[in-house]
Structure formats: structure tokens, C-alpha cells
Design an enzyme around this catalytic site. Structure first.
Site, PDB file in Angstrom:
ATOM      1  N   ASP A  30      36.162  69.185  27.678  1.00 31.56           N
ATOM      2  CA  ASP A  30      35.278  68.227  26.995  1.00 31.56           C
ATOM      3  C   ASP A  30      35.462  66.824  27.577  1.00 31.56           C
ATOM      4  O   ASP A  30      36.537  66.477  28.047  1.00 31.56           O
ATOM      5  CB  ASP A  30      35.625  68.241  25.489  1.00 31.56           C
ATOM      6  N   HIS A  47      29.612  66.076  34.849  1.00 31.19           N
ATOM      7  CA  HIS A  47      29.721  67.538  34.951  1.00 31.19           C
ATOM      8  C   HIS A  47      30.112  67.950  36.379  1.00 31.19           C
ATOM      9  O   HIS A  47      30.888  68.880  36.577  1.00 31.19           O
ATOM     10  CB  HIS A  47      28.393  68.197  34.565  1.00 31.19           C
ATOM     11  N   LEU A 142      45.283  85.750  39.476  1.00 32.13           N
ATOM     12  CA  LEU A 142      44.775  85.079  38.274  1.00 32.13           C
ATOM     13  C   LEU A 142      43.408  85.651  37.944  1.00 32.13           C
ATOM     14  O   LEU A 142      42.595  85.871  38.854  1.00 32.13           O
ATOM     15  CB  LEU A 142      44.631  83.571  38.543  1.00 32.13           C
TER      16      LEU A 142
HETATM   17  C1  FPP Z   1      31.559  69.123  27.569  1.00 31.46           C
HETATM   18  O1  FPP Z   1      31.566  67.741  27.853  1.00 31.46           O
HETATM   19  C2  FPP Z   1      31.293  69.841  28.786  1.00 31.46           C
HETATM   20  C3  FPP Z   1      30.297  70.756  28.948  1.00 31.46           C
HETATM   21  C4  FPP Z   1      29.380  71.138  27.885  1.00 31.46           C
HETATM   22  C5  FPP Z   1      30.078  71.399  30.255  1.00 31.46           C
HETATM   23  C6  FPP Z   1      31.309  71.837  30.954  1.00 31.46           C
HETATM   24  C7  FPP Z   1      30.996  71.970  32.382  1.00 31.46           C
HETATM   25  C8  FPP Z   1      31.824  71.690  33.399  1.00 31.46           C
HETATM   26  C9  FPP Z   1      33.237  71.328  33.218  1.00 31.46           C
HETATM   27  C10 FPP Z   1      31.350  71.686  34.804  1.00 31.46           C
HETATM   28  C11 FPP Z   1      30.755  72.952  35.276  1.00 31.46           C
HETATM   29  C12 FPP Z   1      31.613  74.137  35.068  1.00 31.46           C
HETATM   30  C13 FPP Z   1      31.736  75.130  35.952  1.00 31.46           C
HETATM   31  C14 FPP Z   1      32.529  76.317  35.610  1.00 31.46           C
HETATM   32  C15 FPP Z   1      31.116  75.063  37.278  1.00 31.46           C
HETATM   33  P1  FPP Z   1      30.439  66.842  27.194  1.00 31.46           P
HETATM   34  O2  FPP Z   1      29.279  66.853  28.108  1.00 31.46           O
HETATM   35  O3  FPP Z   1      30.161  67.322  25.802  1.00 31.46           O
HETATM   36  O4  FPP Z   1      31.141  65.438  27.187  1.00 31.46           O
HETATM   37  P2  FPP Z   1      30.977  64.312  26.080  1.00 31.46           P
HETATM   38  O5  FPP Z   1      31.497  64.890  24.784  1.00 31.46           O
HETATM   39  O6  FPP Z   1      31.848  63.219  26.592  1.00 31.46           O
HETATM   40  O7  FPP Z   1      29.536  63.945  26.020  1.00 31.46           O
END
Ligand code: FPP
Length: 246
Positions: A30, A47, A142
Site C-alpha cells: 500500500d 505503481h 520461492l
Molecule cells: C495500493 O496503493 C496499491 C495497489 C492497489 C496496486 C499495487 C500494485 C503494485 C505494487 C504494482 C504492480 C504490481 C505487480 C505485481 C506488477 P494505493 O494506490 O492504494 O496507494 P495510496 O493508498 O497511497 O493511494
């Protein structure tokens, strides 16, 4: 800095008697959006940086000796985000799967995607299918599970519907495990959530019944091997009683 290495290699350290390195770690990644905002950039920038950390943390987990790593990449609720963000995440995920296959093979990592198929494009489903087949190993260093279009409640509901379709009237806990998406891997001993939020957000609801939680203020794009080691350090010193008394 104390680190898991002390516990891993010390033969009779006090902390070693508590918990060992966890076999299965789950991570709620997150904070990408906030990280991007801090840089004055659009959310997708966060992201993209987050996808880089996925690679770093896969390598670090393997080096530490973790056997299963489950990363929460896209929840069944994340479809509610803007069309642009969802499109961006789908594309990033596709690029990640295509681009990292070689690395997975080189590092002896098997990749599995856990979640629902509905809503995911046929093109992406085909790529998922291919990479799962191509990285399948009998005994990987893994196993990387990416929870994508995943929700803990949908997983439980899907399991219940499956057992009803099979005509089952009742099952015990052990049997029900066989109706979850990933039937053979142990429950996560440790679940990490980045960016300081204290929520499970529908992640591994069944499997996390006795997981230890580690919450860090660090935003996911800043979460590197050092932060993972801090989480493991915290885990190995905890006492797990599974409902029993001291
Ligand atoms: C939450 O942060 C994150 C997500 C919903 C997406 C997670 C994706 C990645 C880590 C990158 C892509 C993953 C792979 C496996 C290629 P948020 O967007 O809710 O952050 P915020 O709470 O600060 O808005």
C-alpha cells in the site's frame, strides 16, 4: 542493527527459540498513490515504482529463505478506481508478467496468480496461463503468489459454491482448505502492510486467522530488503500461542 541473520545462524540465541524465519509471508503493498503524490507525479508513477519493489522483494525473500510470498496486487474492490488507473494497472501487470519471466526462471521462482477471472481480459488471462505453465517447478526456491482480482470473501464464497455444487452438506476446517484458491501452501505466519494502515482489506481472510501482523509507515515504493528484514526481526521475537496460555 540486529537482523534475522543473527537468529538464523545462532545455534542457541534466546530469540531463535521463539519463531524461525516464516515460510510464508503475505504483503499488502500500500502507499503507491501517496508516494507518487509526494513526488508531484500521477498515481501510475507510484505503481510503476511499486512494480520495481516487487522484483527487489522477490529477490530478498528468496535470499532470506522465505518459501512462499503472497503479494496483494489488485483487489476485487480496486475496479472502483478511475478507468485510467485501472487500465494503467492492467497494462503494468501485463508488462511485469512478460518482462520478468526470464528473471523468475533464473532465480528459480514459480509464479502463481490467485483471484477471480471475471473482468480480466482474455489477453491477460492467456498471459497468466502461459507464465504459470512456463515457471512451474516441482521444487522452486520461492513460490511467488500474486493476488490479482482477489478478495478474501470472494475466495470463501467461491469455495462454498464449489462444495455445494459437489453436493457436500458439511465440511470441517481441514476439508474446507481444499476449496480455497491455493490449496497446498501453508497459512502465512507473517502479514506485512505498508503505509501505516491498520486494515486487512479482504486479504487472505481465511488463511490469516493466526498470522502475525507487521505494519510499517514506509510506503510500498520505499519498502526494500532492509525493511523486510525489520519485519522478519519483529516476527522472530514474537511469541505465538495460537489461543493457548503462556
Ligand atoms: C495500493 O496503493 C496499491 C495497489 C492497489 C496496486 C499495487 C500494485 C503494485 C505494487 C504494482 C504492480 C504490481 C505487480 C505485481 C506488477 P494505493 O494506490 O492504494 O496507494 P495510496 O493508498 O497511497 O493511494
Amino acid at each position: 542493527m540486529t537482523s534475522y541473520i543473527n537468529y538464523k545462524f545462532s545455534s542457541k540465541g534466546e530469540k531463535m527459540e521463539k519463531n524461525q524465519i516464516p515460510k510464508h509471508v503475505g504483503i499488502i503493498m500500500d502507499g503507491n498513490g501517496r508516494w507518487a503524490k509526494q513526488q508531484g507525479k500521477p498515481r501510475i508513477f507510484g505503481h510503476k515504482e511499486g512494480a520495481e519493489r516487487v522484483i527487489d522483494i522477490v529477490r530478498a525473500s528468496k535470499n532470506i529463505g522465505i518459501k512462499y510470498l503472497t503479494l496483494y496486487a489488485f483487489s476485487t474492490e480496486n475496479w472502483k478506481r478511475s478507468v485510467d488507473e485501472v487500465k494503467g494497472l492492467m497494462l503494468l501487470f501485463e508488462q511485469f508478467l512478460k518482462g520478468q519471466k526470464k528473471l523468475m526462471l533464473k532465480e528459480n521462482v514459480s509464479l502463481r496468480i490467485v483471484g477471480r477471472k471475471d473482468g480480466v481480459s482474455d489477453r491477460l488471462l492467456k498471459i497468466i496461463d502461459e507464465i504459470e505453465k512456463d515457471t512451474y517447478l516441482e521444487n522452486p526456491a520461492l513460490e511467488l503468489n500474486i493476488a490479482f482480482n482477489y478478495g478474501g470473501r470472494p475466495e470463501i464464497i467461491d469455495g462454498i459454491n464449489k462444495l455445494l455444487q459437489e453436493g457436500k452438506k458439511s465440511v470441517c476446517e481441514e476439508e474446507f482448505k481444499n476449496y480455497l484458491y491455493n490449496t497446498y501452501i501453508p497459512d502465512p505466519e507473517l502479514i506485512i502492510r505498508t503505509s501505516g494502515e491498520f486494515r486487512t482489506s479482504n486479504f487472505l481472510l481465511w488463511q490469516s486467522a493466526y498470522s502475525e501482523y507487521y505494519i510499517t509507515e514506509t510506503l510500498w515504493p520505499d519498502f526494500k530488503e532492509e525493511q523486510l528484514i525489520l519485519a522478519i526481526d519483529s516476527y522472530v521475537t514474537r511469541e505465538r500461542r495460537f489461543g493457548g496460555a503462556k
